[in-house]
Design a protein around this motif. Structure first.
Motif, mmCIF file in Angstrom:
data_model
loop_
_atom_site.group_PDB
_atom_site.id
_atom_site.type_symbol
_atom_site.label_atom_id
_atom_site.label_comp_id
_atom_site.label_asym_id
_atom_site.label_seq_id
_atom_site.Cartn_x
_atom_site.Cartn_y
_atom_site.Cartn_z
ATOM 1 N N PRO A 274 -13.431 74.942 48.251
ATOM 2 C CA PRO A 274 -13.494 76.166 49.058
ATOM 3 C C PRO A 274 -12.802 77.331 48.354
ATOM 4 O O PRO A 274 -11.980 77.133 47.459
ATOM 5 N N GLU A 275 -13.114 78.523 48.793
ATOM 6 C CA GLU A 275 -12.448 79.705 48.258
ATOM 7 C C GLU A 275 -10.955 79.615 48.539
ATOM 8 O O GLU A 275 -10.532 79.212 49.631
ATOM 9 N N GLY A 276 -10.155 79.963 47.559
ATOM 10 C CA GLY A 276 -8.704 79.911 47.718
ATOM 11 C C GLY A 276 -8.082 78.580 47.332
ATOM 12 O O GLY A 276 -6.860 78.453 47.341
ATOM 13 N N VAL A 277 -8.923 77.599 46.982
ATOM 14 C CA VAL A 277 -8.418 76.297 46.532
ATOM 15 C C VAL A 277 -8.614 76.225 45.028
ATOM 16 O O VAL A 277 -9.743 76.274 44.528
ATOM 17 N N PHE A 278 -7.517 76.101 44.300
ATOM 18 C CA PHE A 278 -7.532 76.165 42.837
ATOM 19 C C PHE A 278 -7.481 74.759 42.256
ATOM 20 O O PHE A 278 -6.631 73.945 42.654
ATOM 21 N N PRO A 279 -8.349 74.443 41.284
ATOM 22 C CA PRO A 279 -8.315 73.118 40.656
ATOM 23 C C PRO A 279 -7.189 73.035 39.630
ATOM 24 O O PRO A 279 -7.386 73.303 38.443
ATOM 25 N N LEU A 280 -6.014 72.650 40.079
ATOM 26 C CA LEU A 280 -4.823 72.739 39.246
ATOM 27 C C LEU A 280 -4.835 71.759 38.087
ATOM 28 O O LEU A 280 -4.517 72.114 36.950
#
Length: 236
Positions: free
Chosen positions: A173-179
């Motif tokens: 989703p938008e705002g979720v970063f694949p760290l």
């Protein structure tokens, strides 16, 4: 546990062993599946990492579908070709020789994400350090990595991926970063030294050169501490 809250000698040795024998694994993966109860222990260890404002910004995206692995491997290949162009001559030759991922080789991949909106607009402790959520998610990665070493499971962090492309591949989703995109699996061996060090890419920096007293460049006045971190100190 003793009255001063220290772990027993054996427990402390185990902890330090996990720290010093942890490796970024790329080439030694075996195809054996990770039992569900073991994988659950690793995820639980990650979930018990500290986080700013107790926001717990992480989610865990497990990837074991071969087609999705191949898609992500293709994203890596594109990003790696671009990264290789940064180097010249012998450095470029060495870079192209390095194996920097185990996406298809490892039985399971895991993306630890960071939800940058979790906890709302005002997270306790994040007012002056907005990236503290990312740092918190990195602690989840470290927890999982050390627990994995204790379980005999190798972990490899694939950082050569374009985040926006990876997010699309995983439907984030938008705002979720694949760290962190991690490769997990049992291994044929844990190398005695980090692979990049063994291959001559970089050497470990001397600890005593990285410690400052009361400000950058300040001397360490404590003689016992200076001696303890001097070259040739024991690992644990």
């Amino acid at each position: 546990m003793s009255a001063d809250h220290r772990f027993s000698d054996d427990e402390r040795r185990g902890l330090y062993r996990a720290i010093f024998e942890r490796r970024d694994v790329r080439s030694q993966f075996r195809p054996d599946p990770i039992p569900a109860e073991v994988l659950a222990r690793l995820l639980r260890a990650a979930h018990h990492a500290p986080s700013v404002g107790f926001m717990q910004p992480w989610d865990f995206v497990l990837v074991d579908d071969p087609a999705l692995k191949r898609r992500i491997k293709a994203l890596y290949d594109d990003a790696n070709a671009e990264a290789a162009a940064n180097y010249r001559d012998e450095r470029a030759t060495l870079y192209r020789r390095l194996k920097l991922e185990g996406i298809v080789d490892s039985p399971v991949n895991l993306c630890i994400t960071c939800d940058r909106q979790r906890g709302g607009p005002h997270v306790l402790g994040r007012n002056t350090l907005l990236d503290a959520d990312l740092f918190s998610a990195c602690l989840a990665v470290q927890n999982l990595w050390l627990a994995a070493r204790a379980e005999g499971i190798g972990v490899g962090w694939v950082s050569i991926l374009e985040p926006a492309e990876l997010a699309r591949a995983l439907n984030l989703p938008e705002g979720v970063f694949p760290l962190a995109y991690l490769c997990l699996g049992y291994v044929s061996e844990f190398l005695p030294r980090p692979e990049l060090e063994a291959q001559g890419w970089r050497s470990r920096l001397p600890l005593h050169e990285l410690i400052h007293g009361n400000g950058w460049g300040g001397a360490i006045e404590d003689e016992a501490l200076r001696a303890a971190v001097a070259p040739g100190d024991a690992q644990a």
